[in-house]
Design a protein around this motif. Structure first.
Motif, short mmCIF file in Angstrom:
data_model
loop_
_atom_site.label_atom_id
_atom_site.label_comp_id
_atom_site.label_asym_id
_atom_site.label_seq_id
_atom_site.Cartn_x
_atom_site.Cartn_y
_atom_site.Cartn_z
N HIS A 112 1.76 -2.99 5.21
CA HIS A 112 2.53 -1.73 5.12
C HIS A 112 1.70 -0.72 4.36
O HIS A 112 1.43 -0.91 3.18
N VAL A 113 1.31 0.33 5.02
CA VAL A 113 0.58 1.39 4.32
C VAL A 113 1.60 2.45 3.88
O VAL A 113 2.37 2.95 4.69
N ILE A 114 1.63 2.70 2.57
CA ILE A 114 2.57 3.69 2.02
C ILE A 114 1.78 4.93 1.60
O ILE A 114 0.74 4.81 0.95
N ASP A 115 2.28 6.07 2.03
CA ASP A 115 1.64 7.33 1.64
C ASP A 115 2.06 7.68 0.21
O ASP A 115 3.20 8.08 -0.04
N GLY A 116 1.13 7.45 -0.73
CA GLY A 116 1.44 7.69 -2.15
C GLY A 116 1.76 9.14 -2.45
O GLY A 116 2.46 9.45 -3.43
N SER A 117 1.28 10.05 -1.60
CA SER A 117 1.52 11.47 -1.87
C SER A 117 2.86 11.95 -1.32
O SER A 117 3.21 13.12 -1.47
N ILE A 145 2.02 -7.30 3.28
CA ILE A 145 1.36 -6.78 2.08
C ILE A 145 1.71 -5.30 1.99
O ILE A 145 1.75 -4.62 3.02
N VAL A 146 1.98 -4.85 0.80
CA VAL A 146 2.26 -3.42 0.62
C VAL A 146 1.00 -2.76 0.05
O VAL A 146 0.51 -3.15 -1.02
N ALA A 147 0.45 -1.80 0.78
CA ALA A 147 -0.77 -1.09 0.35
C ALA A 147 -0.42 0.37 0.06
O ALA A 147 -0.16 1.14 0.98
N TYR A 148 -0.42 0.69 -1.21
CA TYR A 148 -0.07 2.06 -1.66
C TYR A 148 -1.34 2.90 -1.56
O TYR A 148 -2.33 2.65 -2.27
N ASN A 149 -1.33 3.88 -0.64
CA ASN A 149 -2.57 4.59 -0.30
C ASN A 149 -2.66 5.96 -0.98
O ASN A 149 -1.69 6.44 -1.56
N CYS A 152 -2.80 -1.10 -4.63
CA CYS A 152 -3.07 0.33 -4.50
C CYS A 152 -4.50 0.50 -3.98
O CYS A 152 -5.37 -0.36 -4.20
N MET A 153 -4.70 1.57 -3.24
CA MET A 153 -6.04 1.78 -2.65
C MET A 153 -6.23 3.25 -2.31
O MET A 153 -5.27 4.04 -2.28
N SER A 154 -7.45 3.60 -2.09
CA SER A 154 -7.76 4.91 -1.52
C SER A 154 -8.63 4.63 -0.30
O SER A 154 -9.81 4.30 -0.43
N ALA A 155 -8.00 4.74 0.84
CA ALA A 155 -8.72 4.39 2.08
C ALA A 155 -9.91 5.30 2.29
O ALA A 155 -10.98 4.85 2.71
N VAL A 156 -9.73 6.56 1.98
CA VAL A 156 -10.80 7.53 2.18
C VAL A 156 -12.01 7.17 1.32
O VAL A 156 -13.16 7.21 1.77
N LYS A 157 -11.75 6.78 0.08
CA LYS A 157 -12.86 6.46 -0.83
C LYS A 157 -13.26 4.98 -0.77
O LYS A 157 -14.09 4.52 -1.55
N ARG A 158 -12.61 4.24 0.10
CA ARG A 158 -12.90 2.81 0.31
C ARG A 158 -12.69 2.00 -0.97
O ARG A 158 -13.40 1.04 -1.22
N GLU A 159 -11.74 2.41 -1.76
CA GLU A 159 -11.45 1.68 -2.99
C GLU A 159 -10.17 0.87 -2.81
O GLU A 159 -9.16 1.42 -2.35
#
Ligand SMILES: Nc1nc2c(ncn2[C@@H]2O[C@H](COP(=O)(O)OP(=O)(O)OP(=O)(O)O)[C@@H](O)[C@H]2O)c(=O)[nH]1
Ligand SMILES: [Mg+2]
Length: 633
Positions: free
Chosen positions: A420-425, A453-457, A484-491
């Motif tokens: 599950h990708v969650i839009d943190g913004s 899995i919950v991925a807070y993006n 938590c992650m930042s897909a754009v920054k690959r973190e």
């Protein structure tokens, strides 16, 4: 053997049947009168009305052209009662007995018979429809990205921001490119068998050479094969009909006809096959290379050499080839992905896929960038891979037709785990997560039970960063450990995907034990079973209004279809079979009367009480003197 004469009447004559009622001894034989192919006429079946009386069937009538009436006993196969046949991914042994012939035909291009798939989905504020290329001559299915806002078409770039605001439900069918992505309706037909022939050996110094007519060749088979390179059912937009070749006819000098060409229908891994309009699953093809025999070709008709016997050394009879069965099939693709990336529109799902795999999905800052699922393969250091699917975004209310994602949720049915990708913004990330879980539950409770899995993006954004502690705390309170992650920054993406792989591994281990072997030739076996019913199994029904008797039985129907009426001995054989399998006897017991119409398969006959004709037939001699069997000249 005593005799009874048979004559085929033209359709015009057939309508004035009373003229022939007293024609117990017509002079012309069928082979002289009958030239055209026998057509079949169906009729409504009613409950039999037993009575006593009646004697012998004689006159045969040719039916009007097939197109003039509704065929009830078509060769189309109905598998309504079939059980589900699921294929075992691990089971490879079943494919071994299939033919290796791979004739990828392509058949009729036409677009007429496409799947009528009005799913009644709505897209809220946006209605998406195909661009001009969708309808170009080359049949390419390109989507040129045009949105329609309540009738007004706007460019996709201008559509940004339309998502915000109130969503209206508007009934509209899916664009063809999406509709055909994972659904198709196709027609398959195996080849007819070739006809056998009547021929005699003529050679100098070989008097009475005997029969030498060869058998017809078997019709081609229809196979379905999983093609690894396909990931949608879009090719079936242009190819709907798949027909195998017919067997060649036999020839003189004992030459048998060649086998018809096979057809291989290529489908994407994960394709589910159903009979059109039915819910039962006939086949589920998952593994690349799996090849299933769907319909086997019709048997070739026997030539007169095959009918040679001690009693009949000069047989003037040969069979028609058996007609190949045909079917309409519904194909449905459920992608075979190990992990599904799901979430609200614009959450960063495609970005995550592009970061973890070599896939290059379209990424843009507006909702519904992804219109069709994307697949990517994630490779790990230790030589293991997993297939990840990025699905279109799902809106709250999707189960009522909002948005696009609902249509594609079923592609997650085969996934072992969900991310599950969650839009943190977003304003309320937790609410977004809850709404999503609810949608899953409403769509299919089994999906909601899959490990996830919950991925807070978008942790790189200050807004998302601030909300993360609260989000994490609330989910932890519910027993869920979010990432938590930042897909754009690959973190943080590596942790997410490694955890997903771990879930997948556990799931695969548990699943291994449950898999059971399946029969790849299940459909062909069922069809064969239906068609090879004994000739003795038939039902008789009577329509008292029209004095018509219907003799229905698939064995008899097949026999009639394979009878070649051009040859004089065919009539004898046909009458003999009717007698031997008890049709005549049953009709008489039920009270068939002079002049009644009897329909067997494609044949329509008029029943004649021919008491004047000498003696009962051989089969009946001495048993029931009161019953007069049809006689032969
Ligand atoms: N700042 C920031 N932006 C991101 C991040 N991940 C994705 N985005 C941006 O979010 C926007 C949407 O990304 P997509 O990957 O297309 O989102 P999606 O979930 O696939 O959207 P749909 O396909 O429409 O459902 C793009 O402009 C991305 O650049 C992130 O970690 N940080
Ligand atoms: Mg996307």
């Amino acid at each position: 053997m005593a005799s009874i004469s048979i004559s085929f009447l033209s359709p015009v004559q057939a309508t004035s049947r009373p003229k022939n009622r007293n024609q117990t001894k017509p002079t012309k034989s069928v082979s002289k009168n009958f030239k055209g192919k026998i057509k079949f006429r169906g009729g409504s079946l009613k409950a039999p009305q037993p009575s006593v009386g009646g004697i012998e069937a004689t006159t045969y009538i040719r039916l009007p052209p097939k197109d003039d009436f509704t065929a009830e006993f078509s060769t189309e196969v109905k598998l309504a009662d079939c059980e589900v046949a699921k294929l075992n991914i691990e089971d490879e042994t079943e494919t071994e007995n299939l033919s290796s012939e791979e004739d990828t035909e392509e058949v009729q291009g036409g677009g007429g018979e496409r799947l009528d798939c009005n799913l009644g989905l709505s897209y809220g504020r946006f209605d998406i429809f195909e661009g001009a290329k969708e309808y170009n001559d080359s049949g390419e299915e390109e989507y040129d990205g045009v949105f329609e806002d309540r009738g007004k078409a706007v460019n996709i770039d201008e559509a940004e921001g339309y998502y915000e605001g109130e969503l209206d439900v508007k009934e509209k069918g899916l664009p063809a490119v999406m509709r055909c992505f994972d659904r198709a309706k196709i027609y398959v037909k195996s080849g007819n068998g070739g006809n056998g022939v009547v021929a005699f050996r003529r050679e100098k110094y070989v008097p009475l050479g005997g029969p030498s007519g060869g058998d017809g060749g078997r019709g081609g088979n229809v196979y379905v094969e999983v093609d690894d390179s396909m990931n949608s059912l879009l090719p079936f937009r242009n190819s709907v009909h798949f027909r195998a070749g017919r067997g060649a006819h036999g020839q003189g000098k004992m030459q048998n006809g060649a086998k018809g060409q096979d057809v291989v229908v290529k489908v994407a891994p994960g394709t589910v096959i159903r009979e059109a309009g039915k819910s039962e699953v006939l086949l589920e093809l998952l593994k690349p290379g799996q090849k299933a025999l769907l319909l086997s070709g019709g048997r070739g008709g026997r030539g007169n050499a095959s009918f040679k016997s001690g009693l009949n050394k000069v047989p003037r009879i040969a069979e028609n080839g058996e007609e190949g069965p045909e079917m309409w099939l519904d194909l449905e693709l459920k992608l075979v992905a190990d992990v599904g990336i799901v979430g609200a529109p614009n959450a960063g799902k495609s970005t995550l896929l592009s970061v973890i795999s070599a896939a290059q999905p379209t990424i843009a800052n507006y909702p519904f960038t992804t219109l069709l699922p994307n697949l990517g393969v994630v490779s790990f250091d230790y030589d293991s891979t997993m297939v990840v699917a990025d699905l279109p975004g799902l809106l709250e209310g999707a189960h009522r037709g909002f948005g696009l994602g609902h249509e594609f949720l079923r592609h997650t049915e085969r996934c072992s785990a969900l991310v599950h990708v969650i839009d943190g913004s977003s304003e309320q990330p937790e609410y977004e997560f809850d709404a999503f879980r609810l949608e899953l539950e409403l769509f299919n409770p089994e999906l909601a039970e899959k490990p996830f899995i919950v991925a807070y993006n978008k942790m790189d954004l200050p807004d998302a960063y601030e909300k993360w502690p609260l989000f994490k705390e609330r989910l932890q309170a519910r027993g869920i450990e979010p990432f938590c992650m930042s897909a754009v920054k690959r973190e943080g993406t590596h942790e997410v995907i490694c955890t997903a792989y771990e879930l997948l591994r556990k799931h695969k281990e548990a699943k291994k034990e449950l898999e059971d072997p399946a029969n790849l030739n299940y459909v062909a076996d069922m069809v064969h079973k239906q068609r090879s019913a004994s000739i003795n199994e038939f039902e008789i029904s009577h329509d008292s209004d029209s004095n018509t008797w219907h003799v229905v039985g698939s064995g008899l129907q097949r026999f009639v279809q394979m009878t070649n009426w051009r040859y004089i001995d065919s009539e004898k054989r046909f009458q003999h079979v009717l007698e031997a399998c008890g049709v005549n006897k049953s009709l008489m017991k039920l009270g068939v009367k002079e002049g009644d119409t009897v329909i067997v398969g494609e044949m329509e006959m008029v029943w004649h009480d021919s008491t004047k004709i000498a003696g009962p037939s051989k089969a009946n001699k001495g048993s029931e003197d009161s019953i007069k069997w049809p006689q032969w000249k």
